[in-house]
Design a protein around this motif. Sequence first.
Motif, PDB file in Angstrom:
ATOM      1  N   ILE A  42     -18.361 -58.153 -51.640  1.00 54.78           N
ATOM      2  CA  ILE A  42     -17.474 -56.980 -51.595  1.00 54.78           C
ATOM      3  C   ILE A  42     -17.843 -56.012 -50.465  1.00 54.78           C
ATOM      4  O   ILE A  42     -16.947 -55.560 -49.731  1.00 54.78           O
ATOM      5  CB  ILE A  42     -17.466 -56.268 -52.954  1.00 54.78           C
ATOM      6  N   PRO A  43     -19.119 -55.649 -50.262  1.00 52.17           N
ATOM      7  CA  PRO A  43     -19.428 -54.714 -49.153  1.00 52.17           C
ATOM      8  C   PRO A  43     -19.033 -55.262 -47.784  1.00 52.17           C
ATOM      9  O   PRO A  43     -18.575 -54.493 -46.917  1.00 52.17           O
ATOM     10  CB  PRO A  43     -20.951 -54.536 -49.259  1.00 52.17           C
ATOM     11  N   ILE A  44     -19.174 -56.576 -47.583  1.00 52.39           N
ATOM     12  CA  ILE A  44     -18.804 -57.168 -46.291  1.00 52.39           C
ATOM     13  C   ILE A  44     -17.297 -57.097 -46.087  1.00 52.39           C
ATOM     14  O   ILE A  44     -16.817 -56.710 -45.012  1.00 52.39           O
ATOM     15  CB  ILE A  44     -19.285 -58.635 -46.218  1.00 52.39           C
ATOM     16  N   VAL A  45     -16.550 -57.459 -47.131  1.00 56.85           N
ATOM     17  CA  VAL A  45     -15.088 -57.387 -47.042  1.00 56.85           C
ATOM     18  C   VAL A  45     -14.645 -55.941 -46.820  1.00 56.85           C
ATOM     19  O   VAL A  45     -13.753 -55.660 -45.998  1.00 56.85           O
ATOM     20  CB  VAL A  45     -14.447 -57.960 -48.319  1.00 56.85           C
ATOM     21  N   ALA A  46     -15.274 -55.009 -47.537  1.00 59.76           N
ATOM     22  CA  ALA A  46     -14.925 -53.592 -47.381  1.00 59.76           C
ATOM     23  C   ALA A  46     -15.219 -53.109 -45.965  1.00 59.76           C
ATOM     24  O   ALA A  46     -14.437 -52.342 -45.377  1.00 59.76           O
ATOM     25  CB  ALA A  46     -15.694 -52.745 -48.393  1.00 59.76           C
ATOM     26  N   TYR A  47     -16.331 -53.565 -45.395  1.00 56.38           N
ATOM     27  CA  TYR A  47     -16.688 -53.171 -44.018  1.00 56.38           C
ATOM     28  C   TYR A  47     -15.606 -53.596 -43.035  1.00 56.38           C
ATOM     29  O   TYR A  47     -15.160 -52.802 -42.199  1.00 56.38           O
ATOM     30  CB  TYR A  47     -18.025 -53.790 -43.639  1.00 56.38           C
ATOM     31  N   TYR A  48     -15.173 -54.850 -43.131  1.00 55.43           N
ATOM     32  CA  TYR A  48     -14.171 -55.341 -42.191  1.00 55.43           C
ATOM     33  C   TYR A  48     -12.813 -54.685 -42.425  1.00 55.43           C
ATOM     34  O   TYR A  48     -12.077 -54.408 -41.474  1.00 55.43           O
ATOM     35  CB  TYR A  48     -14.061 -56.864 -42.295  1.00 55.43           C
ATOM     36  N   LEU A  49     -12.480 -54.437 -43.693  1.00 60.00           N
ATOM     37  CA  LEU A  49     -11.198 -53.786 -43.967  1.00 60.00           C
ATOM     38  C   LEU A  49     -11.170 -52.359 -43.438  1.00 60.00           C
ATOM     39  O   LEU A  49     -10.170 -51.911 -42.849  1.00 60.00           O
ATOM     40  CB  LEU A  49     -10.929 -53.783 -45.478  1.00 60.00           C
ATOM     41  N   ILE A  50     -12.279 -51.631 -43.614  1.00 59.68           N
ATOM     42  CA  ILE A  50     -12.310 -50.213 -43.244  1.00 59.68           C
ATOM     43  C   ILE A  50     -12.503 -50.019 -41.739  1.00 59.68           C
ATOM     44  O   ILE A  50     -11.822 -49.204 -41.112  1.00 59.68           O
ATOM     45  CB  ILE A  50     -13.428 -49.484 -44.023  1.00 59.68           C
ATOM     46  N   PHE A  51     -13.436 -50.785 -41.158  1.00 60.57           N
ATOM     47  CA  PHE A  51     -13.813 -50.530 -39.769  1.00 60.57           C
ATOM     48  C   PHE A  51     -13.178 -51.486 -38.763  1.00 60.57           C
ATOM     49  O   PHE A  51     -13.261 -51.237 -37.559  1.00 60.57           O
ATOM     50  CB  PHE A  51     -15.340 -50.596 -39.626  1.00 60.57           C
ATOM     51  N   LYS A  52     -12.566 -52.576 -39.224  1.00 56.96           N
ATOM     52  CA  LYS A  52     -11.978 -53.537 -38.290  1.00 56.96           C
ATOM     53  C   LYS A  52     -10.450 -53.607 -38.411  1.00 56.96           C
ATOM     54  O   LYS A  52      -9.758 -53.613 -37.405  1.00 56.96           O
ATOM     55  CB  LYS A  52     -12.565 -54.937 -38.534  1.00 56.96           C
ATOM     56  N   TYR A  53      -9.951 -53.671 -39.649  1.00 59.40           N
ATOM     57  CA  TYR A  53      -8.514 -53.846 -39.840  1.00 59.40           C
ATOM     58  C   TYR A  53      -7.765 -52.514 -39.957  1.00 59.40           C
ATOM     59  O   TYR A  53      -6.680 -52.356 -39.384  1.00 59.40           O
ATOM     60  CB  TYR A  53      -8.235 -54.713 -41.065  1.00 59.40           C
ATOM     61  N   ALA A  54      -8.322 -51.557 -40.692  1.00 56.42           N
ATOM     62  CA  ALA A  54      -7.645 -50.266 -40.846  1.00 56.42           C
ATOM     63  C   ALA A  54      -7.427 -49.561 -39.497  1.00 56.42           C
ATOM     64  O   ALA A  54      -6.337 -49.018 -39.253  1.00 56.42           O
ATOM     65  CB  ALA A  54      -8.428 -49.372 -41.804  1.00 56.42           C
ATOM     66  N   PRO A  55      -8.403 -49.553 -38.576  1.00 55.66           N
ATOM     67  CA  PRO A  55      -8.154 -48.897 -37.272  1.00 55.66           C
ATOM     68  C   PRO A  55      -7.042 -49.544 -36.459  1.00 55.66           C
ATOM     69  O   PRO A  55      -6.506 -48.909 -35.547  1.00 55.66           O
ATOM     70  CB  PRO A  55      -9.509 -49.042 -36.549  1.00 55.66           C
ATOM     71  N   MET A  56      -6.690 -50.798 -36.782  1.00 58.83           N
ATOM     72  CA  MET A  56      -5.607 -51.453 -36.043  1.00 58.83           C
ATOM     73  C   MET A  56      -4.272 -50.748 -36.250  1.00 58.83           C
ATOM     74  O   MET A  56      -3.363 -50.872 -35.421  1.00 58.83           O
ATOM     75  CB  MET A  56      -5.506 -52.919 -36.469  1.00 58.83           C
ATOM     76  N   LEU A  57      -4.149 -49.981 -37.341  1.00 62.53           N
ATOM     77  CA  LEU A  57      -2.924 -49.218 -37.556  1.00 62.53           C
ATOM     78  C   LEU A  57      -2.733 -48.169 -36.465  1.00 62.53           C
ATOM     79  O   LEU A  57      -1.609 -47.777 -36.154  1.00 62.53           O
ATOM     80  CB  LEU A  57      -2.951 -48.554 -38.936  1.00 62.53           C
ATOM     81  N   GLY A  58      -3.839 -47.716 -35.892  1.00 67.69           N
ATOM     82  CA  GLY A  58      -3.754 -46.725 -34.827  1.00 67.69           C
ATOM     83  C   GLY A  58      -3.203 -47.267 -33.518  1.00 67.69           C
ATOM     84  O   GLY A  58      -2.886 -46.491 -32.610  1.00 67.69           O
ATOM     85  N   GLU A  59      -3.071 -48.601 -33.414  1.00 72.20           N
ATOM     86  CA  GLU A  59      -2.517 -49.188 -32.191  1.00 72.20           C
ATOM     87  C   GLU A  59      -1.073 -48.761 -31.958  1.00 72.20           C
ATOM     88  O   GLU A  59      -0.546 -48.930 -30.855  1.00 72.20           O
ATOM     89  CB  GLU A  59      -2.591 -50.720 -32.263  1.00 72.20           C
ATOM     90  N   VAL A  60      -0.452 -48.195 -32.985  1.00 74.34           N
ATOM     91  CA  VAL A  60       0.943 -47.774 -32.850  1.00 74.34           C
ATOM     92  C   VAL A  60       1.092 -46.672 -31.802  1.00 74.34           C
ATOM     93  O   VAL A  60       2.170 -46.493 -31.214  1.00 74.34           O
ATOM     94  CB  VAL A  60       1.490 -47.316 -34.222  1.00 74.34           C
ATOM     95  N   ILE A  61       0.019 -45.927 -31.512  1.00 75.67           N
ATOM     96  CA  ILE A  61       0.145 -44.829 -30.540  1.00 75.67           C
ATOM     97  C   ILE A  61       0.325 -45.370 -29.120  1.00 75.67           C
ATOM     98  O   ILE A  61       0.666 -44.600 -28.216  1.00 75.67           O
ATOM     99  CB  ILE A  61      -1.065 -43.871 -30.596  1.00 75.67           C
ATOM    100  N   ALA A  62       0.126 -46.679 -28.918  1.00 79.30           N
ATOM    101  CA  ALA A  62       0.417 -47.264 -27.611  1.00 79.30           C
ATOM    102  C   ALA A  62       1.916 -47.217 -27.318  1.00 79.30           C
ATOM    103  O   ALA A  62       2.323 -47.298 -26.156  1.00 79.30           O
ATOM    104  CB  ALA A  62      -0.076 -48.707 -27.547  1.00 79.30           C
ATOM    105  N   PHE A  63       2.715 -47.079 -28.366  1.00 74.60           N
ATOM    106  CA  PHE A  63       4.168 -47.026 -28.210  1.00 74.60           C
ATOM    107  C   PHE A  63       4.711 -45.615 -28.438  1.00 74.60           C
ATOM    108  O   PHE A  63       5.914 -45.432 -28.579  1.00 74.60           O
ATOM    109  CB  PHE A  63       4.839 -48.000 -29.187  1.00 74.60           C
TER     110      PHE A  63
END
Length: 325
Positions: A42-63
């Motif tokens: 669970i901590p490993i999955v949480a790490y990737y979800l919080i610090f790797k996948y969640a920040p990808m939502l911020g890629e929208v500011i490229a548009f």
Amino acid sequence: MSEKLAAAHASPHPSSHALPRPKANGLRKCIKRDKYLYLMLIPIVAYYLIFKYAPMLGEVIAFKNYRFADGILGSEWVGLKHFRKLLSSPDFFNILRNTLLLNVYSVVFGFPVPILLALLLNEVRNEGFKRIIQNLLYVPHFISWVVLGGIINTLLSPSTGVVNFVLHHGFGMEPIYFLANPFWWPVMFVLSGIWHSAGWNTILYMAAITGIDPQLYEAARMDGAGRLSQIWHITLPGIRSTIAVLLILRMGYMMDIGFEQIFVLQNTAVLEVADVISTYVYRMGLQHVQYSYTTALGLFQSVIGLILVISMNRIVKLLGERGLW
């Protein structure tokens, strides 16, 4: 008899209704049996979800034309404006060229070094001496690039550096400004990168070598094969799949040269060869507050990296090796 056959045809096949159940039951049994292992995951999955996948939502500011006051959701949509600006910028092609060239130099000259070190260490029979050499090779990996950069600047100083002292007094050469010369700077970049990471990367190859069946070496010795022949026909084929996987992963970083090493060794005299995507993003994004523009550059960088990984994985599989998937 005919009644039994009719009943058999009329009733559905029992296995047709039971097919999905074993999978679900098997999954539940697996989770119940290994519940503590899943809890540790669970901590490993949480790490990737919080610090790797969640920040990808911020890629929208490229548009978008992102502004702090408006936030991500409130900023104005501008479509591909920042990508068009990026592709029309003369700086873009310069930093793209530098990033690719430095990565190509690192792959061509740096990637084989850990393989060579692993092969040499594997031939050392004195275990004590072997451990000492391994520890010495691993040490630079644990030193910050800020510290290593200071060491490199000191060693290569044209006035007080050891390298120029030897060149001047030993060979009669004039001092060379290694870190201020556009020709020598990429050479020093590649060599410092090898010094920092080559020893650490040998761990993977050493682990792969230990998995080779020792009986193969015994059979080769009985057939009269020397050490070089054993390395070529047994050791290298035995670690070929590991080399292929690491090469695929390395291709994913062809557009990402890193930041610390470049930033520490970089100076204004060599910007024409040392300015890369990461330093350009730092300069334009943080210093000039062009977040949308640099996000577009980062998104472009990630897409190209993904394409390179997929392409290299395909090539490796066509050559008969196992890829990442």
